[in-house]
Design a protein around this motif. Structure first.
Motif, short mmCIF file in Angstrom:
data_model
loop_
_atom_site.label_atom_id
_atom_site.label_comp_id
_atom_site.label_asym_id
_atom_site.label_seq_id
_atom_site.Cartn_x
_atom_site.Cartn_y
_atom_site.Cartn_z
N LYS A 1 -3.49 5.96 -10.75
CA LYS A 1 -2.42 6.86 -10.31
C LYS A 1 -2.86 8.29 -10.56
N TRP B 1 -4.93 2.10 -3.87
CA TRP B 1 -4.45 0.76 -3.49
C TRP B 1 -5.61 -0.22 -3.32
N ARG C 1 -1.62 -5.63 0.29
CA ARG C 1 -1.83 -4.70 -0.83
C ARG C 1 -1.44 -5.40 -2.13
N CYS D 1 -2.32 -4.35 -5.60
CA CYS D 1 -1.89 -3.50 -6.71
C CYS D 1 -2.49 -2.10 -6.55
N ARG D 2 -2.06 -1.20 -7.41
CA ARG D 2 -2.61 0.16 -7.41
C ARG D 2 -3.53 0.30 -8.61
#
Lengths: 194, 291
Positions: B290, B115, B284, B286-287
Motif C-alpha cells: 500500500k 494488486w 484479484r 490481494c494487495r
C-alpha cells in the motif's frame, strides 16, 4: 377411465409439488454473491469425429462472485463408450472458466467459456496400431445451461458443452464433442444473505 | 398523458440499476431530438428531457460539482432554446459526467498499485509455419501503478503439423502492460492496453507415429501486442490479448519427402514467430503493498 384418473392425479401431484417448491424458492432467494454450487452426474456425449457416444462421470464446483458472474471448475472422467468400436481408451478432461448468468427469481440461465485440458489415449486395436501412448491436449469449450434453485441447499441443473481440441499422439484425431449433463446439485451460501 | 414525475421515477430506477445514466441519457437524447416530427410530441419529449437533465443535476450536486445548483441558471435557458443545441450540450454533459464517475471510482474503490491477480488462459496460435494450434496455461499479474501492470505467464501449445508431426511449444515469460486510459476501470467494461515482453521458449517436434523421431530446442523470444480487459466485477476480469511472438533462436522444421518424416534443425536464426490470441480469466487475490 381409471388410467386417465390416475394420470390426472399424478399430474396434479407433480404440479402442486412444483408450485410448492417454487413458492418456497421465491421465499428464500439463494442466488447471491458467495453461493457455492456443486454437481455430480453421469454425462453422455456425442463425438463428431467417430460419431460415437461416450459416457463420463462429471463433477463441478462453481462460485458466484456476483449474482451474474461465477467462476467454475469441472472435471469429466471417461467411464467408457456405448459401442465396442471406440476410438479412445480414455478421454478425461478438466475445465476452468467463468459463466455469465441471466437470473430471475431462482431461475438461472447461463452462458460460459471454459478453457481446459484433456488426457487422452487411443484404443490400439480399433485404430490398428500396436502400441498407443497417452498425451495431454489443450481444449476450449463453450457452455449453455440452466439451473433452478429449489431451496438454499438443492438445485436442478441442465447444461450442454461444446468442446474443441485435437489429439496429436500416435494418430491425429479431432476431440470436437458435445456433452449433455443434467441432475440434482448441491448449493450453499457462504455469505450471509441480505 | 405525460407525467414528468413518473418519468423522473422511471429514470431514477433505471439509472440506479446501471449505476451511470450515460447510456440511458444518450438514448433519450436521440429519441427526443430525432425521433419526433410532430410539434406537440416534441414539446412533451422536451419536457421529458428536461426531467432527465434535472435528475443529472442532482447527481452532479451529489458528486460535489457546483456547476448547476439552481434550475433557473442561464445554462437551462440555453439548453431549451432548441433541440440541436440541447443535444450538443447533453453530449458535453455526458462527457463531464463520465469523467466525474471515473474519478470517484479511482479515488475511492480502486487503489491503483500492488494488486496481485491470478488466472488461467487459453491461446490460439496462428500464422505459424507449423500450422494453427491451441494452448492452455496460467498467469499472475502484479500491478505496479495505475497505468502499468506486469503479466507473468506460462503456457503449453500443441500444433498438428500435416497430421504427421506434433509441434509443442512451452512458454514461460513476462510482459509489461500499459494502460493508455487510466480511468477505464470497473464499472467501465472495457480497459484497453498495449503490452510487450520477453519469454523463454521451448519447442519439441515429434513424429506422431514414431515418438523416437523427435528433436527439441531451447530459445528465447520477444512479444508485443494489444488487448483489453473486460471488467465484469470489482475483482474479476476477462482479457483478450493479441500479440506477435518473435523467436530469437534456431527453428526446427519438419520435412515430408518420400513418405518419410525428417525433423531438421535449421542452422540459422530465421526470426520466425506466431500470432498468439489469448483469452484469460483473472481474479484479484490481494494487495501486496500500500502507498
Amino acid at each position: 377411465m381409471q388410467i386417465m384418473e390416475k394420470i390426472k392425479s399424478i399430474l396434479f401431484l407433480l404440479l402442486s409439488s412444483f408450485l410448492i417448491l417454487n413458492c418456497e424458492a421465491q421465499e428464500t432467494p439463494v442466488l447471491a454473491p458467495g453461493l457455492l454450487s456443486s454437481q455430480c452426474t453421469f454425462t453422455p456425449s456425442h463425438m463428431f469425429y467417430d460419431k460415437q457416444t461416450y459416457i463420463y462421470i462429471h463433477g463441478g464446483l462453481e462460485c458466484y462472485i456476483t449474482k451474474k458472474l461465477s467462476v467454475t471448475g469441472e472435471i469429466y472422467y471417461n467411464a467408457g463408450a456405448l459401442s465396442h468400436s471406440n476410438t479412445f481408451d480414455y478421454n478425461h478432461s478438466l475445465f476452468f472458466g467463468s459463466n455469465w448468468h441471466f437470473t430471475k427469481a431462482n431461475n438461472d440461465f447461463f452462458l460460459g467459456l471454459h478453457p481446459g485440458l484433456s488426457l487422452t489415449k487411443l484404443n490400439a486395436k480399433n485404430n490398428n496400431i500396436t502400441e498407443t501412448s497417452a498425451g495431454i491436449n489443450p481444449l476450449i469449450s463453450a457452455v449453455v445451461g440452466y439451473n433452478f434453485f429449489i431451496n438454499k441447499y438443492f438445485h436442478f441443473f441442465l447444461d450442454t458443452r461444446y468442446i474443441l481440441g485435437d489429439h496429436n499422439y500416435d494418430i491425429h484425431k479431432s476431440l470436437s464433442e458435445l456433452k449433455f449433463s443434467a441432475g440434482l446439485g448441491f448449493n450453499l451460501n457462504t455469505k450471509k444473505l441480505q | 398523458m405525460f407525467n414528468p414525475n413518473y418519468a423522473l421515477e422511471l429514470v431514477m430506477k433505471v439509472t440506479n440499476t446501471i449505476k451511470t445514466s450515460v447510456c440511458v441519457d444518450f438514448l433519450l437524447a436521440i429519441i427526443v431530438n430525432y425521433g419526433n416530427n410532430k410539434k406537440s410530441s416534441k414539446r412533451l419529449c422536451l419536457k421529458y428531457l428536461k426531467t432527465v437533465i434535472e435528475f443529472n443535476c442532482v447527481i452532479w450536486v451529489k458528486q460535489g460539482t457546483d456547476l448547476f445548483r439552481h434550475q433557473n441558471c442561464p445554462f437551462f435557458k440555453l439548453l431549451f432554446m432548441n433541440s440541436k443545441s440541447s443535444l450538443i450540450i447533453i453530449l458535453f454533459i455526458l462527457f463531464l459526467q463520465g469523467v466525474c464517475f471515473s474519478q470517484v471510482v479511482n479515488k475511492s474503490k480502486f487503489p491503483s498499485s500492488g494488486w496481485l491477480s491470478f488466472g488461467m488462459r487459453s491461446t490460439l496460435s496462428t500464422f505459424d509455419g507449423d500450422g494453427n494450434g491451441l494452448g492452455y496455461g496460467g498467469q499472475f499479474r502484479i500491478k505496479l501503478s495505475s497505468r502499468v501492470n506486469t503479466d507473468w505467464f506460462g503456457d503449453y501449445i500443441s500444433i498438428n503439423v500435416s497430421d504427421k508431426v506434433r509441434s509443442e511449444y512451452y512458454h514461460i515469460g513476462w510482459s509489461v502492460v500499459y494502460y493508455p486510459f487510466e480511468q477505464y476501470q470497473y464499472p467501465r467494461l472495457l480497459q484497453p492496453y498495449i503490452l510487450a515482453g520477453h519469454c523463454f521458449d521451448y519447442n519439441k517436434k515429434t513424429e506422431m507415429a514414431n515418438s523416437s523421431n523427435s528433436k527439441d530446442r531451447w530459445g528465447s523470444a520477444v512479444q508485443a501486442g494489444i488487448g483489453t480487459h473486460f471488467n465484469l466485477s470489482e475483482k474479476f476480469d476477462i482479457s483478450f490479448t493479441c500479440q506477435y511472438m518473435l523467436h530469437l533462436t534456431n527453428e526446427l522444421d519438419a520435412d515430408f519427402s518420400n513418405n518419410k518424416v525428417t525433423i531438421v534443425d535449421i542452422g540459422e536464426n530465421t526470426l520466425q514467430g506466431h500470432l498468439l490470441s489469448t483469452i484469460s480469466f483473472n481474479y484479484r487475490l490481494c494487495r501486496l503493498w500500500k502507498k
